[in-house]
Scaffold this motif. Structure first.
Motif, PDB file in Angstrom:
ATOM      1  N   GLY C 117     109.976  41.920  34.526  1.00  0.00           N
ATOM      2  CA  GLY C 117     109.866  40.779  35.436  1.00  0.00           C
ATOM      3  C   GLY C 117     108.585  40.822  36.235  1.00  0.00           C
ATOM      4  N   GLY C 118     108.261  42.000  36.736  1.00  0.00           N
ATOM      5  CA  GLY C 118     107.057  42.146  37.549  1.00  0.00           C
ATOM      6  C   GLY C 118     105.803  41.788  36.766  1.00  0.00           C
ATOM      7  N   ILE C 119     105.742  42.240  35.524  1.00  0.00           N
ATOM      8  CA  ILE C 119     104.539  41.972  34.729  1.00  0.00           C
ATOM      9  C   ILE C 119     104.452  40.494  34.373  1.00  0.00           C
ATOM     10  CG2 ILE C 119     103.465  42.416  32.485  1.00  0.00           C
ATOM     11  CD1 ILE C 119     104.212  45.328  32.844  1.00  0.00           C
ATOM     12  N   ASN C 257     112.768  35.295  33.756  1.00  0.00           N
ATOM     13  CA  ASN C 257     111.360  35.419  34.137  1.00  0.00           C
ATOM     14  C   ASN C 257     110.827  34.098  34.656  1.00  0.00           C
ATOM     15  OD1 ASN C 257     110.272  38.030  33.818  1.00  0.00           O
ATOM     16  ND2 ASN C 257     110.570  37.868  31.618  1.00  0.00           N
ATOM     17  N   ILE C 258     111.111  33.031  33.915  1.00  0.00           N
ATOM     18  CA  ILE C 258     110.569  31.726  34.297  1.00  0.00           C
ATOM     19  C   ILE C 258     111.193  31.245  35.605  1.00  0.00           C
ATOM     20  CG2 ILE C 258     110.426  29.299  33.622  1.00  0.00           C
ATOM     21  CD1 ILE C 258     110.352  30.348  30.682  1.00  0.00           C
ATOM     22  N   VAL C 259     112.530  31.306  35.684  1.00  0.00           N
ATOM     23  CA  VAL C 259     113.212  30.818  36.883  1.00  0.00           C
ATOM     24  C   VAL C 259     112.823  31.669  38.095  1.00  0.00           C
ATOM     25  CG1 VAL C 259     115.464  30.487  37.961  1.00  0.00           C
ATOM     26  CG2 VAL C 259     115.121  29.830  35.592  1.00  0.00           C
ATOM     27  N   GLY C 260     112.795  32.980  37.898  1.00  0.00           N
ATOM     28  CA  GLY C 260     112.448  33.875  39.009  1.00  0.00           C
ATOM     29  C   GLY C 260     111.063  33.592  39.541  1.00  0.00           C
ATOM     30  N   THR C 261     110.087  33.476  38.634  1.00  0.00           N
ATOM     31  CA  THR C 261     108.727  33.195  39.079  1.00  0.00           C
ATOM     32  C   THR C 261     108.660  31.856  39.785  1.00  0.00           C
ATOM     33  OG1 THR C 261     108.039  34.341  37.079  1.00  0.00           O
ATOM     34  CG2 THR C 261     106.324  33.235  38.318  1.00  0.00           C
ATOM     35  N   ALA C 262     109.345  30.854  39.224  1.00  0.00           N
ATOM     36  CA  ALA C 262     109.307  29.524  39.823  1.00  0.00           C
ATOM     37  C   ALA C 262     109.872  29.538  41.233  1.00  0.00           C
ATOM     38  CB  ALA C 262     110.087  28.543  38.953  1.00  0.00           C
ATOM     39  N   ILE C 263     110.996  30.234  41.423  1.00  0.00           N
ATOM     40  CA  ILE C 263     111.591  30.282  42.764  1.00  0.00           C
ATOM     41  C   ILE C 263     110.657  31.030  43.711  1.00  0.00           C
ATOM     42  CG2 ILE C 263     113.502  31.253  44.107  1.00  0.00           C
ATOM     43  CD1 ILE C 263     115.322  30.515  41.799  1.00  0.00           C
ATOM     44  N   ILE C 273     116.959  34.927  46.608  1.00  0.00           N
ATOM     45  CA  ILE C 273     117.500  33.681  46.077  1.00  0.00           C
ATOM     46  C   ILE C 273     117.307  33.624  44.558  1.00  0.00           C
ATOM     47  CG2 ILE C 273     117.265  31.153  46.137  1.00  0.00           C
ATOM     48  CD1 ILE C 273     116.722  31.403  49.112  1.00  0.00           C
ATOM     49  N   ALA C 274     116.169  34.152  44.098  1.00  0.00           N
ATOM     50  CA  ALA C 274     115.913  34.186  42.652  1.00  0.00           C
ATOM     51  C   ALA C 274     117.006  34.975  41.950  1.00  0.00           C
ATOM     52  CB  ALA C 274     114.544  34.806  42.379  1.00  0.00           C
ATOM     53  N   GLY C 304     118.041  41.302  37.724  1.00  0.00           N
ATOM     54  CA  GLY C 304     117.097  42.397  37.939  1.00  0.00           C
ATOM     55  C   GLY C 304     115.695  42.018  37.482  1.00  0.00           C
ATOM     56  N   THR C 305     115.608  41.211  36.434  1.00  0.00           N
ATOM     57  CA  THR C 305     114.312  40.724  35.978  1.00  0.00           C
ATOM     58  C   THR C 305     113.738  39.731  36.996  1.00  0.00           C
ATOM     59  OG1 THR C 305     115.178  40.810  33.747  1.00  0.00           O
ATOM     60  CG2 THR C 305     113.128  39.610  34.047  1.00  0.00           C
ATOM     61  N   ALA C 306     114.604  38.808  37.425  1.00  0.00           N
ATOM     62  CA  ALA C 306     114.136  37.680  38.234  1.00  0.00           C
ATOM     63  C   ALA C 306     113.623  38.123  39.601  1.00  0.00           C
ATOM     64  CB  ALA C 306     115.250  36.665  38.409  1.00  0.00           C
ATOM     65  N   ASN C 307     114.289  39.103  40.244  1.00  0.00           N
ATOM     66  CA  ASN C 307     113.839  39.417  41.597  1.00  0.00           C
ATOM     67  C   ASN C 307     112.441  40.005  41.602  1.00  0.00           C
ATOM     68  OD1 ASN C 307     114.578  42.002  40.806  1.00  0.00           O
ATOM     69  ND2 ASN C 307     116.363  42.103  42.153  1.00  0.00           N
ATOM     70  N   ASN C 308     112.085  40.741  40.553  1.00  0.00           N
ATOM     71  CA  ASN C 308     110.723  41.266  40.531  1.00  0.00           C
ATOM     72  C   ASN C 308     109.682  40.228  40.122  1.00  0.00           C
ATOM     73  OD1 ASN C 308     112.181  43.999  40.633  1.00  0.00           O
ATOM     74  ND2 ASN C 308     110.019  44.526  40.753  1.00  0.00           N
ATOM     75  N   SER C 309     110.093  39.272  39.274  1.00  0.00           N
ATOM     76  CA  SER C 309     109.106  38.249  38.908  1.00  0.00           C
ATOM     77  C   SER C 309     108.854  37.315  40.079  1.00  0.00           C
ATOM     78  CB  SER C 309     109.551  37.490  37.662  1.00  0.00           C
ATOM     79  OG  SER C 309     110.788  36.876  37.883  1.00  0.00           O
TER      80      SER C 309
END
Lengths: 335, 158, 506
Positions: C117-119, C257-263, C273-274, C304-309
């Motif tokens: 997610g971070g990357i 990844n997409i949703v997390g980054t967008a949020i 919230i992501a 876990g992916t989303a919070n880091n992205s």
């Protein structure tokens, strides 16, 4: 696993009682150590606003610069919430022993008018005023108003509540700035509808998205958006122009209205700080204020520096308190 | 501790009434027809509806014996004392937070609970509690700059 | 590309790398401590960064926050205390998996998918920052209101058991969020004359109480069979099984990844919230939604992916317009100003090498997370071998310190206690906890955007549909609600099971 034998429970309570008694004795033996010269232990510097904000950053640099002279750590403690009520109460109600001081802000002259607290400037021992940031008038780049005068004329011609502005919470510094400006222009303080926001950044974002007509906040807070060409600063409610933004006129230059208002920050302790403490703190605060590190830091954040010693700081707070109260009555906020 | 659905429904209705009553005292916002009471009133309406649904469904199903059904744990005397120690100890810790300081208060709390859970053995519990709480106290106060109160130990060590 | 080479030179310098290592360890430590958030890690680092050159200063902040968000998973999985709010969404699943002996899998999953997610977030930040920031800037309070309301409808998806109990839970969270000075008129509500309550019920102590304290009470009132959690774990490599997870859930990972980054990019909404939103999406689109909340890895992978992205996404509006994407970047903006890297579009022209350096640091920090996170898992796994009789009192002490630390007030400990007992009672009676936490997270956001929009529209509800974007979001949200309501009605037409939901202890 818990073992449930017959007798241990009795032994257990007896031993607890013995232990408690022993500790109690220790507690009393250690209490009331002989007092030495202030300061002999770490000092707490309370900030009524969140970590990372402008007030927090100012407090942290002051703490850092005070430490070497005091010889003890100065710990910055954030007590946030309640529009500043919680932190300001924590400073005022701390024991006046010099081990708790705080960075009080503009809101101390506003909250009590709203009935949020009984506290006002008389509940503190002033040490030094260190900063005041004048309010600015900011519009979107594509706004039809090219100057503060045009904007004010349009506001004057429009019915009450048609224009909407934002910048802080209801009764916050930038709301008072708007109300004060309108009164100085001969309009009712609530002629423009205030849209409360959690801070200048939120308000500016909402204005760029087309939510409100203009924002009153300090000009440095809008710097990134000014650079991006998204917003324009029309005027500054200060005595003189800001060196970083030489093109932004003062309100008086732009409209002929002689009105100044800014959000200020100052060091203070609870009421009744002993002289032993103030005799050391007041000169030290002045020294920190004059230091290159402090001035450079404030300049880098775009914060204006103003100094006032205790007497003048108190008179300043008194004057601000009264003028703020008058504006808040006009806004229908004062209880 | 199982509480009968109908009783929870009644509690929710009371909560709704309380919220609505309090909200009625909030002043309107200057220049607007609505104010800080709007959202609490909406929530009160929500609570009232859910309360009614729970009362209805609770009455329809009569399997549960009484209004409040304690779990099996409550019939074992020891467990009630355990819950009392956990909750009551925490209340004491809060009340004596400043005068006792974190290290002393937390050590006592941990030692008493651990001894209780282990069925006695106070001395070893106390030693472990002291070491653990000292590590927590030191770490948070010195490394993370959390101003935990030191009570009578103030000024003795940093 | 000369600027990019300069950037590489600035980052790959012994001093910067050393700073990244130290602040990474610091971030892991802070994130793993309950009550101390990634925001706190940043705030604590700020005074230290005063004395550093710009690039190491930024490197310290980026590394520490990335590590802290991952480390929040550790106490969440091991003892059911979410280390940071961003781990709260999936703490139930993670903890149950540990109790089933899957600690290695769940911790490794937290680590590997945090890195992914971070990357991903970093790459988005590097490639398209200006365009995305422009888009995010078009959101006014109307759009935010709909988004927050949409986020709240996630509560319906994440709650287990009867829908009405899930709704009560979310209402309870929203009601608790109304305590304190109201966001628009500045009037104190439900404070009963308490100064401390004017600040409202702090979210961190509430979360710690409802998850961790409730868990301790449950253990205390249970039969306390010896649970040899340490001995039950399959020993071995935490990275084993992660590749299989990635192959099993490729769509989930991409979506998160997409949703997390967008949020993250949207100002005001961050990693927590992501995590909630992607967890809810994960359950909604899962082939086995009935397993969620009972120890299922899928939600952990997604959230876990989303919070880091989201973490990297939040830097987009911060760098381009100086508008913070979350609380962390609010602090970062201050640091950028101090270091003379004033955020704004000019940063592209004035300091391109710094901008590239930030991108490089982001990728590097996430790669560094693999070895450091592996080490942290090794150390923290030992918590499981502490006898429960000691561990439970110590968890309580950790809860106390964490609740105190967030606002340096013992009042927070009181909140933790009250909500802990409430959370325990709720679970005993089949009311899910997660929706209440979500209500508490979103409560103020929903109310303030709703009220500001109402003020702007002078009370005209139609204004919520007047702006095109707002109308679109509104229609989507209402459609989802209608669809959920119809589904619920259809289900309630079938005969009702026994009154109380599944009891977890007895």
């Amino acid at each position: 696993m818990r073992k449930t034998k017959g007798s241990p429970r009795h032994a257990w309570t007896r031993r607890t009682a013995l232990l408690a008694a022993a500790l109690g004795t220790l507690v009393f033996a250690l209490a009331n150590p002989a007092s030495a010269a202030w300061p002999e232990r770490p000092i707490t510097l309370i900030v009524p606003w969140a970590a990372g904000g402008g007030t927090d950053a100012t407090a942290r640099i002051i703490a850092k610069l005070m430490e070497p002279d005091l010889g003890v750590p100065v710990n910055v403690v954030n007590r946030t919430g309640g529009s500043g009520v919680v932190g300001h109460s924590a400073i005022a109600t701390a024991p006046p022993d010099g081990y708790t001081i705080g960075l009080i802000t503009f809101e101390i002259g506003a909250m009590h008018w709203q009935g949020l607290t009984e506290l006002n400037w008389t509940d503190y021992t002033p040490i030094a005023l260190v900063n005041e940031d004048p309010a600015g008038v900011i519009v979107r780049s594509d706004s039809p108003y090219k100057s503060a005068k045009e904007l004010l004329d349009a506001i004057r011609a429009a019915p009450k509540g048609k224009f909407k502005a934002s910048g802080t919470a209801q009764g916050g510094s930038w709301h008072i700035a708007l109300g004060g400006m309108l009164v100085a222009a001969g309009l009712p303080a609530d002629h423009v509808q205030w849209v409360p926001s959690t801070g200048a950044a939120t308000a500016l974002q909402d204005m760029v998205a087309g939510g409100v007509d203009f924002v009153t906040c300090s000009v440095p807070e809008a710097k990134a958006l000014i650079d991006a060409g998204k917003v324009r600063a029309l005027a500054l409610m200060g005595k003189e122009r800001n060196a970083t933004f030489p093109d932004v006129p003062t309100l008086e230059e732009a409209t002929g209205i002689d009105f100044q208002l800014g959000a200020w920050r100052g060091l203070a302790g609870p009421k009744g700080l002993p002289e032993e403490v103030t005799d050391k703190l007041v000169p030290l605060a002045k020294k920190v204020y004059d230091s290159k590190e402090f001035q450079d830091f404030m300049a880098s954040r775009g914060f204006a520096t103003v100094y006032a010693p205790p007497q003048e700081f108190a008179a300043f707070m008194k004057a601000r308190d009264e003028s703020t109260g008058a504006v808040m009555k006009g806004l229908g906020l004062a209880k | 501790m199982r509480i009968h659905d109908s009783l929870i429904g009644v509690v929710l209705l009371a909560l709704a009434a309380f919220a609505a009553y309090e909200a009625a005292g909030f002043p309107p916002m200057p220049g607007q027809r609505f104010g800080p009471s709007l959202v609490p009133n909406l929530l009160a309406a929500g609570f009232a509806i859910c309360g009614l649904v729970l009362i209805a469904s609770g009455l329809r199903c009569r399997e549960v014996a009484g209004p409040v059904e304690l779990g099996a744990w409550a019939r074992k005397g020891g467990h009630v004392l355990d819950v009392g120690l956990v909750v009551g100890g925490l209340v004491l810790l809060i009340l004596f937070w400043k005068p006792l300081g974190f290290l002393i208060g937390a050590t006592l709390y941990t030692a008493v609970l651990a001894a209780r859970f282990r069925g006695g053995r106070l001395a070893s519990s106390f030693v472990v509690a002291l070491l653990a709480c000292f590590a927590i106290d030191w770490g948070f106060r010195r490394l993370l700059l959390v101003p935990l109160p030191q009570g009578p130990l103030t000024g003795l060590y940093w | 590309m000369a600027a990019f080479e300069t950037a590489l030179g600035l980052v790959f310098e012994p001093y910067t790398l050393w700073i990244m290592l130290v602040s990474g360890l610091f971030g892991l430590f802070v994130g793993a401590m309950p009550g101390l958030t990634a925001t706190m890690a940043t705030a604590l680092l700020v005074p230290v960064t005063f004395f550093m050159p710009p690039v190491p200063a930024i490197a310290a902040l980026v590394t520490a926050t990335a590590m802290a968000i991952f480390a929040g998973d550790l106490p969440g999985a091991l003892v059911r205390i979410p280390g940071t709010p961003a781990s709260a969404a999936y703490v139930e699943d993670a903890h149950r998996l540990t109790r089933e002996g899957q600690a290695e899998l769940v911790l490794g999953c937290g680590l590997v998918f945090s890195v992914i997610g971070g990357i991903f977030g970093s790459l988005v930040l590097a490639v398209s920052a200006p365009i995305l920031a422009e888009f995010a800037l078009g959101f006014s309070s109307f759009e935010y209101f709909w988004l927050a309301l949409f986020g709240l409808s996630c509560a319906v998806f994440i709650s287990t058991g009867r829908p009405v109990k899930g709704i009560v839970s979310v209402l309870l969270g929203l009601a608790i969020a109304t305590v304190g000075i109201d966001p628009t008129a500045g009037h104190p509500r439900f404070t009963f004359g308490s100064v401390e309550l004017t600040a409202g019920v702090s979210f961190i102590p509430a979360m710690i109480g409802m998850f961790a304290m409730a868990e301790v009470l449950r253990w205390v009132t249970s039969s306390r069979q010896v649970e040899d959690l340490a001995g039950r774990q399959k020993l071995g490599n935490v990275f084993r099984g992660q590749w299989a997870l990635l192959k099993r859930y490729p769509v989930n990972v991409l979506r998160s990844n997409i949703v997390g980054t967008a949020i993250g990019i949207l100002p005001g909404a961050g990693a927590d919230i992501a995590a909630w939103v992607t967890y809810a999406l994960s359950k909604r689109f899962s082939k086995e939604p009935e397993k969620f909340g009972k120890g299922h890895i899928e939600g952990v992978v997604d959230a876990g992916t989303a919070n880091n992205s989201a973490l990297a996404g939040a830097w987009v509006p911060a760098l381009v317009f100086g508008i913070p994407g979350d609380t962390i970047t609010a602090i970062v903006i201050g640091v950028l100003f101090i270091k003379g890297m004033n955020p704004g579009p000019m940063i592209m022209l004035n300091n391109p090498e710094f901008l590239y350096a930030i991108f490089v640091i982001f990728v590097l920090a996430n790669l560094l997370m693999l070895p450091l996170g592996w080490l942290a898992i090794k150390v923290f796994r030992r918590i499981l071998s502490i006898p429960r009789e000691f561990l439970m009192p110590l968890i309580l002490v950790a809860c106390v310190v964490g609740s105190y630390a967030i606002n340096n007030s013992v009042f927070g400990v009181g909140i933790m206690l009250v909500l802990g007992v409430l959370g325990w009672l709720m679970e005993e009676n089949g009311f899910p906890i997660a929706p209440a936490i979500l209500g508490l997270v979103l409560g103020e956001m929903i109310e303030s955007h709703f009220m500001t929009s109402m003020i702007k529209a002078d009370g005209n509800l139609m204004a919520f549909f007047e702006r095109p974007l707002s109308a679109f979001l509104g229609v989507v949200t209402l459609t989802v609600w209608a669809w959920v309501a119809i589904g619920a009605l259809r289900r309630s037409a079938t005969p009702l099971p026994a009154s109380a939901g599944p009891s977890t202890a007895g």
